[in-house]
Enzyme design. Structure first.
Site, PDB file in Angstrom:
ATOM      1  N   GLY A 195       0.801  -1.211   0.000  1.00 14.02           N
ATOM      2  CA  GLY A 195       0.000   0.000   0.000  1.00 14.02           C
ATOM      3  C   GLY A 195       0.834   1.261   0.000  1.00 14.02           C
ATOM      4  CB  CYS A 196      -0.100   4.642   1.153  1.00 14.38           C
ATOM      5  SG  CYS A 196      -1.717   4.743   0.326  1.00 14.38           S
ATOM      6  CE1 TYR A 197       4.210  -0.836   4.865  1.00 13.37           C
ATOM      7  CE2 TYR A 197       2.002  -0.040   5.298  1.00 13.37           C
ATOM      8  CZ  TYR A 197       2.918  -1.064   5.282  1.00 13.37           C
ATOM      9  OH  TYR A 197       2.551  -2.333   5.682  1.00 13.37           O
ATOM     10  CB  ALA A 198       4.903   0.041  -1.149  1.00  8.29           C
ATOM     11  CG  PHE A 224       0.385   7.239   8.105  1.00 15.62           C
ATOM     12  CD1 PHE A 224       0.704   6.932   9.414  1.00 15.62           C
ATOM     13  CD2 PHE A 224       0.592   8.538   7.664  1.00 15.62           C
ATOM     14  CE1 PHE A 224       1.221   7.889  10.266  1.00 15.62           C
ATOM     15  CE2 PHE A 224       1.107   9.513   8.501  1.00 15.62           C
ATOM     16  CZ  PHE A 224       1.421   9.194   9.807  1.00 15.62           C
TER      17      PHE A 224
END
Length: 361
Positions: free
Chosen positions: A154-157, A346
Site C-alpha cells: 500500500g501507500c508506505y511501499a 501510512f
C-alpha cells in the site's frame, strides 16, 4: 575496492509520470449519482469540495466521442462493472508503460548506465512475469540484474523500496539501484451506495515515480529508517481482492488515530530521531488525503507551510498509493536544500514507516 563509501546511500534523482486522462470530475459525478439519500448527497458534495484535489489521472482509455471511463463506451459504462480479469489485463499493459515513462523522466536527469538492482513497488495489480521483469527486459538490462518486487504494502511501499535500496548500497557500495513505484488505482472503481467508500475511492489516481539510489553523494542522503504499527488499528485500512477488482476499505477513523499516535512521545522520537518536529526543515509526508495531512500537521504542531509539497502533490494528482511519497520527494529535491528531513507514510496495518533524509551540501 570501490572508491565509494559504504556508509551512506543517496537518492540521486527522481523522475515522475502520470497518464494524460484527467478523470477527477467525471468520477465525482459518477459517485454522487450512487447516493439517493439527500443528506448523504449533501455531505458528499461538501467533503468532495474540501478534499484538496483538483486532478486525478488515469490509464483508462478515453471513451466514445472523447468521453470519460464512466460515459457510454467507457471502461466503466456498463451497469455491471468489469471483472478482475479485465482490470488485470489492462494493468499488465499499462503499468510497465507508465513505469517506463517515469524511468525516462529519470534518465533525463541522470545516467542510468550500469544498473545492478531493480526494486519495484506496486499494489494495484498482478502479472507474471512481474512488471519488474517486463521493465528490465524493455530497458535492455543485463539478465544478471537482481530484481525485487514489493507488492500489496500500500501507500508506505515507497519507504520499503527506498529502504531496501539503501541497504543494498550500504552493503554493496558499487550498486546502482533503480527504484520504481507504479500504481494504477483507477482500475479498481467499485459500485456502492455507501458514502464512506465512495469518498475513499475519489482520492485515488494513477502515477509512477522512479529513483536512482547509489553511493554517489548527490541529491538526498538516505538516513535512518523507522517502522511501527499502531495498536488496535489493523482493520482501518484494508484491501480485498474481489471478482470485480480490488475493494479498498479506508475508515474515517484513520486521521484521528494518526493524530493520536503523533502526540505519543515515543512515536515522535522514532520519526524524528529525537529532534523536535519544529527543527525538521523538510517534511515529505504521503499525501493520503487532506484529513491525513491535517492530522500530521496538527499532531506535530507544524507551521502552516511545512506540508506544502505534500498538499501540492495531492492537489495535482490525488493519492497515487506508493508513488505519492516519491512525487513529494521529487518536489522537495527540486527546491531549496534541506538539512534535516523526514519522510513519513501510512498504510494497511495501520502502519507508519519513514526515514530521515538531507540534501548533499
Amino acid at each position: 575496492m570501490s572508491r565509494h563509501s559504504a556508509q551512506h546511500a543517496y537518492i540521486n534523482a527522481i523522475g515522475t509520470a502520470v497518464p494524460p486522462h484527467d478523470i477527477h470530475n467525471a468520477f465525482i459525478g459518477w459517485a454522487r449519482d450512487r447516493l439517493t439519500d439527500p443528506r448523504s448527497a449533501k455531505l458528499f458534495d461538501r467533503m468532495a469540495a474540501r478534499a484538496g484535489i483538483g486532478h486525478r489521472w488515469s490509464v483508462l482509455p478515453v471513451g466514445a466521442d472523447g468521453g470519460s471511463p464512466v460515459d457510454p463506451g467507457g471502461f466503466y459504462a456498463d451497469a455491471i462493472l468489469p471483472g478482475t480479469a479485465a482490470r488485470m489485463e489492462l494493468y499488465a499493459d499499462a503499468a510497465p508503460t507508465l513505469g517506463l515513462a517515469a524511468i525516462e523522466a529519470l534518465r533525463a536527469q541522470v545516467d542510468l548506465g550500469g544498473i545492478t538492482h531493480v526494486v519495484v513497488a506496486s499494489c494495484t495489480g498482478f502479472v507474471a512475469p512481474g512488471i519488474d521483469q517486463l521493465i528490465a527486459r524493455r530497458l535492455g538490462l543485463t539478465p544478471s540484474v537482481e530484481r525485487l518486487l514489493i507488492g500489496f504494502m500500500g501507500c508506505y511501499a515507497a519507504v520499503a523500496a527506498l529502504r531496501t535500496a539503501r541497504h543494498l548500497v550500504r552493503s554493496e557500495p558499487a550498486a546502482r539501484v533503480l527504484v520504481l513505484c507504479v500504481e494504477l488505482s483507477t482500475l479498481h472503481l467499485q459500485d456502492t451506495p455507501e458514502i464512506e467508500p465512495l469518498l475513499a475511492m475519489l482520492q485515488f489516481g494513477d502515477g509512477a515515480a522512479a529513483a536512482l539510489v547509489t553511493a554517489d553523494p548527490s541529491g538526498f542522503r538516505l538516513g535512518q529508517p523507522f517502522a511501527t504499527t499502531l495498536d488496535d488499528t489493523h482493520d482501518l485500512i484494508r484491501w480485498a481482492i474481489t471478482d470485480q477488482g480490488f475493494a479498498m476499505h479506508l475508515s474515517g477513523e484513520v486521521p484521528g488515530r494518526i493524530a493520536q499516535a503523533l502526540v505519543d512521545p515515543a512515536f515522535a522520537v522514532a520519526a524524528t530521531g529525537g529532534r523536535a518536529p519544529q527543527e525538521i526543515d523538510g517534511w515529505a509526508v504521503h499525501a493520503g488525503g487532506r484529513s491525513i495531512l491535517d492530522a500530521v500537521q496538527h499532531g506535530l504542531t507544524l507551521p502552516p507551510a511545512a506540508l506544502d509539497a505534500s498538499r501540492a502533490v495531492l492537489a495535482e494528482n490525488g493519492n497515487m498509493s506508493s508513488a505519492t511519497l516519491m512525487f513529494v520527494l521529487a518536489r522537495l529535491l527540486a527546491g531549496p536544500p534541506i538539512q534535516d528531513g523526514v519522510a513519513l507514510a501510512f498504510g494497511p496495518g495501520l502502519a507508519a514507516e519513514g526515514f530521515a533524509f538531507a540534501s548533499v551540501p
